[in-house]
Design a protein around this motif. Structure first.
Motif, PDB file in Angstrom:
ATOM      1  N   PHE A 225     -18.938  47.284  42.581  1.00 33.04           N
ATOM      2  CA  PHE A 225     -17.861  46.465  42.486  1.00 33.04           C
ATOM      3  C   PHE A 225     -18.271  45.336  41.654  1.00 33.04           C
ATOM      4  N   ALA A 226     -17.033  44.958  40.873  1.00 37.13           N
ATOM      5  CA  ALA A 226     -17.119  43.606  40.222  1.00 37.13           C
ATOM      6  C   ALA A 226     -18.065  43.877  39.324  1.00 37.13           C
TER       7      ALA A 226
ATOM      8  N   ASP B 150     -31.227  45.490  36.082  1.00 41.21           N
ATOM      9  CA  ASP B 150     -30.568  44.356  35.962  1.00 41.21           C
ATOM     10  C   ASP B 150     -29.505  44.109  36.828  1.00 41.21           C
ATOM     11  N   ALA B 151     -28.823  45.119  37.133  1.00 43.31           N
ATOM     12  CA  ALA B 151     -27.593  44.938  38.347  1.00 43.31           C
ATOM     13  C   ALA B 151     -28.261  44.521  39.925  1.00 43.31           C
ATOM     14  N   LEU B 152     -29.422  44.838  40.022  1.00 44.55           N
ATOM     15  CA  LEU B 152     -29.815  44.516  41.514  1.00 44.55           C
ATOM     16  C   LEU B 152     -31.205  43.730  41.475  1.00 44.55           C
TER      17      LEU B 152
ATOM     18  N   ALA C  75     -22.412  46.923  52.096  1.00 50.56           N
ATOM     19  CA  ALA C  75     -21.563  47.352  53.247  1.00 50.56           C
ATOM     20  C   ALA C  75     -22.184  48.970  53.556  1.00 50.56           C
ATOM     21  N   VAL C  76     -22.305  49.394  54.607  1.00 48.23           N
ATOM     22  CA  VAL C  76     -22.601  50.958  55.221  1.00 48.23           C
ATOM     23  C   VAL C  76     -21.713  51.232  55.952  1.00 48.23           C
ATOM     24  N   ASN C  77     -20.634  52.224  55.445  1.00 46.34           N
ATOM     25  CA  ASN C  77     -19.580  52.825  56.060  1.00 46.34           C
ATOM     26  C   ASN C  77     -18.711  51.723  56.620  1.00 46.34           C
ATOM     27  N   GLN C  78     -18.404  50.868  55.514  1.00 47.47           N
ATOM     28  CA  GLN C  78     -17.403  49.746  55.548  1.00 47.47           C
ATOM     29  C   GLN C  78     -17.701  48.801  56.496  1.00 47.47           C
ATOM     30  N   GLU C  79     -18.969  48.508  56.907  1.00 44.63           N
ATOM     31  CA  GLU C  79     -19.372  47.172  57.816  1.00 44.63           C
ATOM     32  C   GLU C  79     -20.482  46.619  57.057  1.00 44.63           C
TER      33      GLU C  79
ATOM     34  N   ASP D 116     -28.103  60.318  54.290  1.00 42.99           N
ATOM     35  CA  ASP D 116     -27.149  60.999  53.324  1.00 42.99           C
ATOM     36  C   ASP D 116     -25.776  61.021  53.564  1.00 42.99           C
ATOM     37  N   ASN D 117     -25.348  60.954  54.766  1.00 46.74           N
ATOM     38  CA  ASN D 117     -24.037  60.808  55.012  1.00 46.74           C
ATOM     39  C   ASN D 117     -23.224  59.763  55.185  1.00 46.74           C
ATOM     40  N   ASP D 118     -24.107  58.598  54.680  1.00 48.91           N
ATOM     41  CA  ASP D 118     -23.265  57.219  54.523  1.00 48.91           C
ATOM     42  C   ASP D 118     -22.831  56.886  53.279  1.00 48.91           C
ATOM     43  N   GLU D 119     -21.862  55.992  53.209  1.00 46.89           N
ATOM     44  CA  GLU D 119     -21.060  55.333  52.282  1.00 46.89           C
ATOM     45  C   GLU D 119     -21.492  53.867  52.096  1.00 46.89           C
ATOM     46  N   VAL D 120     -22.186  53.744  51.008  1.00 44.49           N
ATOM     47  CA  VAL D 120     -22.723  52.166  50.982  1.00 44.49           C
ATOM     48  C   VAL D 120     -22.226  51.636  49.759  1.00 44.49           C
ATOM     49  N   ALA D 121     -21.492  50.421  49.841  1.00 46.16           N
ATOM     50  CA  ALA D 121     -20.784  49.640  48.867  1.00 46.16           C
ATOM     51  C   ALA D 121     -21.931  48.657  48.479  1.00 46.16           C
ATOM     52  N   ILE D 122     -21.855  48.260  47.178  1.00 43.25           N
ATOM     53  CA  ILE D 122     -22.802  46.925  46.530  1.00 43.25           C
ATOM     54  C   ILE D 122     -21.814  46.314  45.993  1.00 43.25           C
ATOM     55  N   PHE D 123     -21.798  44.844  45.843  1.00 45.07           N
ATOM     56  CA  PHE D 123     -21.075  44.145  45.557  1.00 45.07           C
ATOM     57  C   PHE D 123     -21.401  42.662  45.595  1.00 45.07           C
TER      58      PHE D 123
END
Length: 83
Positions: A6-7, A45-47, A56-60, A70-77
């Motif tokens: 994101f962003a 550069d981003a990290l 966030a892992v699985n929206q937490e 492998d079953n997770d959703e990871v958000a980086i923002f």
């Protein structure tokens, strides 16, 4: 694993999301970030400054020690600001 960016993280990496298969040695967010940063200069550069990135892992919200699979959703923002 589903990765969401994101962003400005999304802008620097050049994509908003991707599906990956975790290497066997990646078991935590910290290991995931290290592995991603090896994928190329845009990821590196981003990290580069983890003090200004949230996860966030699985929206937490999660810290770098959080386990990932492998079953997770990871958000980086970046931190969210409001006004």
């Amino acid at each position: 694993m589903k990765l969401l960016y994101f962003a400005w993280v999304k802008q620097k990496i050049g994509i908003g999301d991707e599906d990956i298969t975790l290497p066997d040695e990646v078991n935590t967010l910290e290991q995931l970030v290290f592995w991603l940063s090896q994928l190329g200069p845009n990821y590196r550069d981003a990290l580069a400054d983890l003090s200004i990135i949230r996860f966030a892992v699985n929206q937490e919200f999660a810290n770098l020690e959080h386990p990932v699979t492998d079953n997770d959703e990871v958000a980086i923002f970046p931190p969210v600001t409001g006004g």
